[in-house]
Design an enzyme around this catalytic site. Structure first.
Site, PDB file in Angstrom:
ATOM      1  N   ARG A  31      52.543  50.840  -4.999  1.00 42.15           N
ATOM      2  CA  ARG A  31      51.692  50.075  -4.076  1.00 42.15           C
ATOM      3  C   ARG A  31      51.998  50.446  -2.629  1.00 42.15           C
ATOM      4  O   ARG A  31      51.102  50.547  -1.801  1.00 42.15           O
ATOM      5  CB  ARG A  31      51.865  48.571  -4.318  1.00 42.15           C
ATOM      6  CG  ARG A  31      50.873  47.722  -3.556  1.00 42.15           C
ATOM      7  CD  ARG A  31      50.889  46.261  -3.968  1.00 42.15           C
ATOM      8  NE  ARG A  31      52.127  45.594  -3.598  1.00 42.15           N
ATOM      9  CZ  ARG A  31      52.409  44.324  -3.900  1.00 42.15           C
ATOM     10  NH1 ARG A  31      51.536  43.594  -4.588  1.00 42.15           N
ATOM     11  NH2 ARG A  31      53.542  43.776  -3.534  1.00 42.15           N
ATOM     12  N   LYS A  54      48.969  46.316   1.708  1.00 44.59           N
ATOM     13  CA  LYS A  54      49.993  45.367   2.157  1.00 44.59           C
ATOM     14  C   LYS A  54      50.511  45.865   3.505  1.00 44.59           C
ATOM     15  O   LYS A  54      51.506  46.578   3.602  1.00 44.59           O
ATOM     16  CB  LYS A  54      51.107  45.274   1.106  1.00 44.59           C
ATOM     17  CG  LYS A  54      51.940  44.020   1.261  1.00 44.59           C
ATOM     18  CD  LYS A  54      52.732  43.731   0.008  1.00 44.59           C
ATOM     19  CE  LYS A  54      53.774  42.656   0.204  1.00 44.59           C
ATOM     20  NZ  LYS A  54      53.272  41.349   0.585  1.00 44.59           N
ATOM     21  N   GLU A  67      42.860  34.052  -2.292  1.00 48.40           N
ATOM     22  CA  GLU A  67      44.294  33.905  -2.601  1.00 48.40           C
ATOM     23  C   GLU A  67      44.897  32.979  -1.560  1.00 48.40           C
ATOM     24  O   GLU A  67      44.211  32.540  -0.641  1.00 48.40           O
ATOM     25  CB  GLU A  67      44.974  35.273  -2.567  1.00 48.40           C
ATOM     26  CG  GLU A  67      44.851  35.979  -1.218  1.00 48.40           C
ATOM     27  CD  GLU A  67      45.428  37.391  -1.202  1.00 48.40           C
ATOM     28  OE1 GLU A  67      46.297  37.700  -2.024  1.00 48.40           O
ATOM     29  OE2 GLU A  67      44.984  38.175  -0.341  1.00 48.40           O
TER      30      GLU A  67
HETATM   31  N1  PMP Z   1      48.936  37.767  -1.748  1.00 47.98           N
HETATM   32  C1  PMP Z   1      49.479  37.998  -0.541  1.00 47.98           C
HETATM   33  C2  PMP Z   1      48.621  37.895   0.664  1.00 47.98           C
HETATM   34  C3  PMP Z   1      50.836  38.332  -0.425  1.00 47.98           C
HETATM   35  O1  PMP Z   1      51.373  38.569   0.768  1.00 47.98           O
HETATM   36  C4  PMP Z   1      51.615  38.434  -1.604  1.00 47.98           C
HETATM   37  C5  PMP Z   1      53.056  38.830  -1.525  1.00 47.98           C
HETATM   38  N2  PMP Z   1      53.822  37.940  -0.774  1.00 47.98           N
HETATM   39  C6  PMP Z   1      51.009  38.148  -2.841  1.00 47.98           C
HETATM   40  C7  PMP Z   1      49.662  37.858  -2.867  1.00 47.98           C
HETATM   41  C8  PMP Z   1      51.785  38.249  -4.122  1.00 47.98           C
HETATM   42  O2  PMP Z   1      52.081  39.587  -4.418  1.00 47.98           O
HETATM   43  P1  PMP Z   1      53.361  40.021  -5.250  1.00 47.98           P
HETATM   44  O3  PMP Z   1      53.335  39.250  -6.519  1.00 47.98           O
HETATM   45  O4  PMP Z   1      53.208  41.468  -5.450  1.00 47.98           O
HETATM   46  O5  PMP Z   1      54.551  39.675  -4.414  1.00 47.98           O
END
Ligand code: PMP
Length: 287
Positions: free
Chosen positions: A52, A151, A184
């Site tokens: 990622r 990200k 989200e």
């Molecule tokens: N959505 C956002 C906006 C995030 O920043 C994150 C991570 N903190 C997630 C979802 C969750 O992603 P992950 O399970 O890969 O940490």
């Protein structure tokens, strides 16, 4: 003794690991990062996180000056230097120092650093009793503007929603897409349970493709739970039997109230509890 931070190939005491004021990561939020966890000496889903990271970098035309193998080794090296077997790992790549214009073409070399520390996003009680969230008025950045799949170091969209949550006295905020669908939360993905079925918005809803989200999807399948990635409306969250959030730092946290609406019985539901339990067993197999 201070923690050691890995920076561009060197392990430095945390207080000596510094970013220059001309770094575009700081001046413009120009960079990418990963939040990763290590459990029992093993970095959880490291390959997925590195994939990622490189995909995020590629999406913003940022060339990471280290290979995935080098970064993988660097994470383990840093944890070892800090005597950690459980840790929260923050891997950051900034565009590096440039001039005061935003042109990334004027920067030279990206800066890469790795912090291995601890993180506790929410009080323990929220994991057993459930957390309250609000729906933010701040809309999630549309994929056409800055794809949430990337990200990036540019989290102001999420921070504005988190400020709304803080003002409302809660720890998370649900963000909707500009066409009104559930996207989200500010740092977590969202799931609901309705009539025994687990539902979560698809990546096309404009979300970060969370690695914890993927793990939960896998665990649900292993347990024979029905799961569907489908577009959800705010009313679906209101009418859910159960709700929970997922993220690397948060892990799995039940949500029992949104806005002024109690979700389900107002207590973490049975499917949420089952998934939390299987998640713990999955990440910490030696307990
Ligand atoms: N959505 C956002 C906006 C995030 O920043 C994150 C991570 N903190 C997630 C979802 C969750 O992603 P992950 O399970 O890969 O940490």
């Amino acid at each position: 003794m201070s923690l050691k931070v890995w920076m561009d190939g060197e392990l430095l005491p945390a207080e000596d690991a510094k970013i220059g004021v001309y770094d575009h990561g700081l001046l413009y939020g120009d960079g990418v990062f990963e939040g990763i966890r290590a459990y029992q000496g093993r970095v959880f889903k490291l390959d997925r996180h590195l994939r990622r990271l490189y995909a995020s970098a590629q999406a913003i035309s940022l060339v990471i000056p280290f290979t995935a193998e080098q970064l993988s080794r660097a994470i383990y090296e840093t944890m070892e230097a800090n005597g950690q077997s459980d840790a929260y790992v923050r891997l950051v790549v900034t565009r590096g120092p440039g001039d005061l214009g935003l042109d990334p073409g004027k920067t030279k070399t990206p800066v890469v650093f790795i912090i291995t520390d601890r993180i506790a996003l929410y009080p323990e009680q929220m994991y057993t009793e459930g957390m309250s969230i609000i729906t933010a008025k701040t809309v999630r950045t549309p994929a056409q503007s800055l794809n949430p799949k990337v990200k990036s170091l540019n989290y102001l969209n999420n921070i504005l929603a988190r400020i709304e949550a803080n003002k409302a006295g809660v720890s998370e905020a649900l963000m909707l897409s500009c066409d009104g669908y559930v996207a989200e939360c500010t740092g977590d993905n969202i799931f609901i349970v309705k009539e025994g079925k687990v539902l979560t918005p698809p990546v096309s809803a404009g979300i970060l493709e969370g690695i914890t989200r993927d793990v939960v999807i896998e665990l649900a399948a292993k347990q024979g739970l029905a799961l569907e990635e489908s577009q959800l409306r705010q009313e679906d969250i209101y009418a859910a039997d159960e709700c929970f959030l997922t993220g690397t730092a948060a892990e799995i946290v039940p949500v029992t109230k949104i806005d002024d609406k109690v979700i389900g019985t107002g207590k973490p539901g049975p499917i949420t509890k089952r998934l939390i339990d299987s998640f713990h067993k999955y990440v910490q197999p030696h307990t």
